[in-house]
Design a protein around this motif. Structure first.
Motif, short mmCIF file in Angstrom:
data_model
loop_
_atom_site.label_atom_id
_atom_site.label_comp_id
_atom_site.label_asym_id
_atom_site.label_seq_id
_atom_site.Cartn_x
_atom_site.Cartn_y
_atom_site.Cartn_z
N HIS A 146 0.83 -1.20 0.00
CA HIS A 146 0.00 0.00 0.00
C HIS A 146 0.87 1.25 0.00
CE1 HIS A 146 -3.86 -1.98 0.54
NE2 HIS A 146 -3.33 -2.74 1.48
N ILE A 147 2.08 1.14 0.51
CA ILE A 147 3.02 2.26 0.56
C ILE A 147 3.96 2.23 -0.64
CG2 ILE A 147 4.87 3.34 1.91
CD1 ILE A 147 3.59 2.14 4.40
N ILE A 148 4.44 1.03 -0.98
CA ILE A 148 5.44 0.90 -2.04
C ILE A 148 4.88 1.30 -3.41
CG2 ILE A 148 6.89 -0.76 -3.30
CD1 ILE A 148 7.16 -2.30 -0.68
N GLN A 149 3.67 0.87 -3.71
CA GLN A 149 3.10 1.15 -5.03
C GLN A 149 2.98 2.64 -5.34
OE1 GLN A 149 -0.49 -1.24 -5.05
NE2 GLN A 149 0.51 -2.87 -6.20
N PRO A 150 2.36 3.46 -4.46
CA PRO A 150 2.30 4.90 -4.79
C PRO A 150 3.67 5.57 -4.81
CG PRO A 150 1.50 4.50 -2.56
CD PRO A 150 1.64 3.16 -3.21
N LEU A 151 4.60 5.11 -3.97
CA LEU A 151 5.93 5.69 -3.98
C LEU A 151 6.65 5.41 -5.29
CD1 LEU A 151 7.30 5.08 -0.35
CD2 LEU A 151 6.57 7.24 -1.39
N LEU A 152 6.58 4.15 -5.75
CA LEU A 152 7.23 3.80 -7.02
C LEU A 152 6.59 4.54 -8.19
CD1 LEU A 152 7.81 -0.07 -6.63
CD2 LEU A 152 9.49 1.78 -6.43
N THR A 153 5.26 4.66 -8.16
CA THR A 153 4.58 5.39 -9.23
C THR A 153 4.96 6.86 -9.21
OG1 THR A 153 2.68 3.88 -9.03
CG2 THR A 153 2.33 5.94 -10.23
N THR A 154 5.05 7.45 -8.02
CA THR A 154 5.44 8.85 -7.90
C THR A 154 6.86 9.07 -8.40
OG1 THR A 154 3.99 9.15 -5.98
CG2 THR A 154 5.74 10.77 -6.31
N ILE A 155 7.77 8.19 -8.03
CA ILE A 155 9.16 8.30 -8.49
C ILE A 155 9.23 8.19 -10.01
CG2 ILE A 155 11.42 7.19 -8.45
CD1 ILE A 155 10.83 6.39 -5.55
N THR A 156 8.47 7.25 -10.57
CA THR A 156 8.45 7.08 -12.03
C THR A 156 7.94 8.33 -12.73
OG1 THR A 156 8.07 4.69 -11.78
CG2 THR A 156 7.57 5.67 -13.92
N PHE A 157 6.84 8.89 -12.23
CA PHE A 157 6.28 10.10 -12.83
C PHE A 157 7.25 11.27 -12.68
CE2 PHE A 157 1.40 9.24 -12.78
CZ PHE A 157 1.62 8.11 -13.55
N THR A 158 7.92 11.35 -11.54
CA THR A 158 8.85 12.45 -11.31
C THR A 158 10.00 12.39 -12.32
OG1 THR A 158 8.34 12.47 -8.95
CG2 THR A 158 10.38 13.54 -9.63
N VAL A 159 10.52 11.20 -12.57
CA VAL A 159 11.62 11.03 -13.51
C VAL A 159 11.17 11.25 -14.95
CG1 VAL A 159 13.30 9.40 -14.46
CG2 VAL A 159 12.89 9.47 -11.99
N VAL A 160 10.06 10.60 -15.33
CA VAL A 160 9.62 10.64 -16.73
C VAL A 160 9.04 12.01 -17.09
CG1 VAL A 160 8.02 9.67 -18.42
CG2 VAL A 160 9.21 8.16 -16.82
N PHE A 161 8.07 12.47 -16.30
CA PHE A 161 7.38 13.72 -16.65
C PHE A 161 8.08 14.96 -16.09
CE2 PHE A 161 3.95 10.46 -16.52
CZ PHE A 161 3.62 10.49 -17.87
N GLY A 162 8.73 14.82 -14.92
CA GLY A 162 9.37 15.97 -14.31
C GLY A 162 10.76 16.23 -14.82
N LYS A 163 11.56 15.17 -15.00
CA LYS A 163 12.95 15.33 -15.43
C LYS A 163 13.12 15.22 -16.94
CE LYS A 163 14.34 15.74 -11.17
NZ LYS A 163 14.82 17.05 -10.66
#
Length: 295
Positions: A67-84
């Motif tokens: 429940h914690i790992i999934q949103p964290l991994l998704t957030t990190i992925t979005f941060t790298v792909v869409f943010g960086k």
């Protein structure tokens, strides 16, 4: 085989053992929701909530930590792909918090609609054996998903505190007090849309395959990975007509201090949610009478 509610009536008998018997009566129409009867099954709802929450990660190594790992991994992925990589703007908000604020709310909505959409199909063996109010199952799904939401929301608040004490430009606004309303609206849209699909899948099974794909497309038509203020004027009207937009923008405005929403938009979205929920409940009530003949 038709589905009928139970009504308890007294048995008239001279015997001292006279008690109660169960009489089956047909539903009276699309608006026969039997909400009082639904309240009688509140203990069954709690059992289904526990079943859904516990069985989701049963026999897994990390268990509820997902429940914690999934949103964290998704957030990190979005941060790298869409943010960086794509370098999408986030209205001055730290990209990690921007994407997490969208993911936490969107995950609750998407889980509600995808799990509710298969209510009749996945529970057909149970529903064919015993009678209980059929809305018990979708309601229990929304409540069990709410537990997951609060876990992820707690992690979100922790990161807000970390970024705040590191002097990033974020601040709370009065829109944070509308969080219960945002949750009601996300649950309403998820339940309403999900039970509409679940009613239709009793005849058209391939609709279940389209739900997950449709939810993903809907996410890109909602300001989850980009702010509404940065949308192109050519396509901005699509986002403005999306009833989920005020919820996402309002949640972000409440906890991060940046968002494009007003109370009028929120009120219209709430009205649209009620319409979706009423239509879904009417269709669900109509189909539940004969769904065992088609599932």
């Amino acid at each position: 085989m038709s589905e009928n509610p139970q009504i308890n009536v007294p048995v008239h008998s001279a015997s001292a053992d006279a008690g109660w018997t169960t009489v089956l009566t047909p539903h009276r129409g699309w608006l026969d929701w039997r909400l009082k009867q639904l309240w009688r099954y509140r203990d069954l709802i709690s059992l289904f909530v526990w079943r859904d929450f516990v069985s989701l990660y049963k026999q897994t190594i990390l268990g509820p930590l997902w429940h914690i790992i999934q949103p964290l991994l998704t957030t990190i992925t979005f941060t790298v792909v869409f943010g960086k990589i794509a370098n999408l703007p986030t209205n001055g908000i730290p990209p990690f918090l921007f994407y997490m604020s969208g993911i936490v709310g969107w995950t609750y909505f998407s889980n509600n609609i995808t799990k509710t959409s298969s209510t009749f199909v996945t529970n057909s063996s149970l529903l064919g054996k015993v009678y209980f109010h059929r809305l018990v199952i979708p309601i229990s799904i929304a409540i069990s998903n709410l537990i997951s939401f609060f876990i992820q929301f707690g992690i979100f608040l922790i990161f807000i505190a970390i970024f705040y004490f590191r002097h990033f430009p974020i601040h709370l606004t009065y829109w944070a007090f509308y969080t219960p309303l945002f949750l009601v609206m996300l649950a309403g849209y998820g339940l309403g849309g999900g039970i509409i699909v679940s009613a239709l899948t009793t005849r058209y099974r391939d609709l279940t395959q389209l739900v997950a794909f449709g939810v993903q497309l809907l996410m890109y038509a909602t300001p989850v990975i980009y702010p509404l203020s940065q949308a192109s004027s050519r396509y901005r009207w699509v986002l403005e007509y999306n009833p989920l937009t005020p919820v996402v923008e309002g949640f972000r405005l409440g906890f991060l201090g940046a968002g494009d929403v007003n109370l009028t938009q929120l009120g219209i979205s709430f009205g649209a949610m009620l319409v979706v929920l009423v239509i879904g409940t009417m269709l669900f009530t109509h189909v539940e009478k004969t769904f065992m003949d088609t599932v």
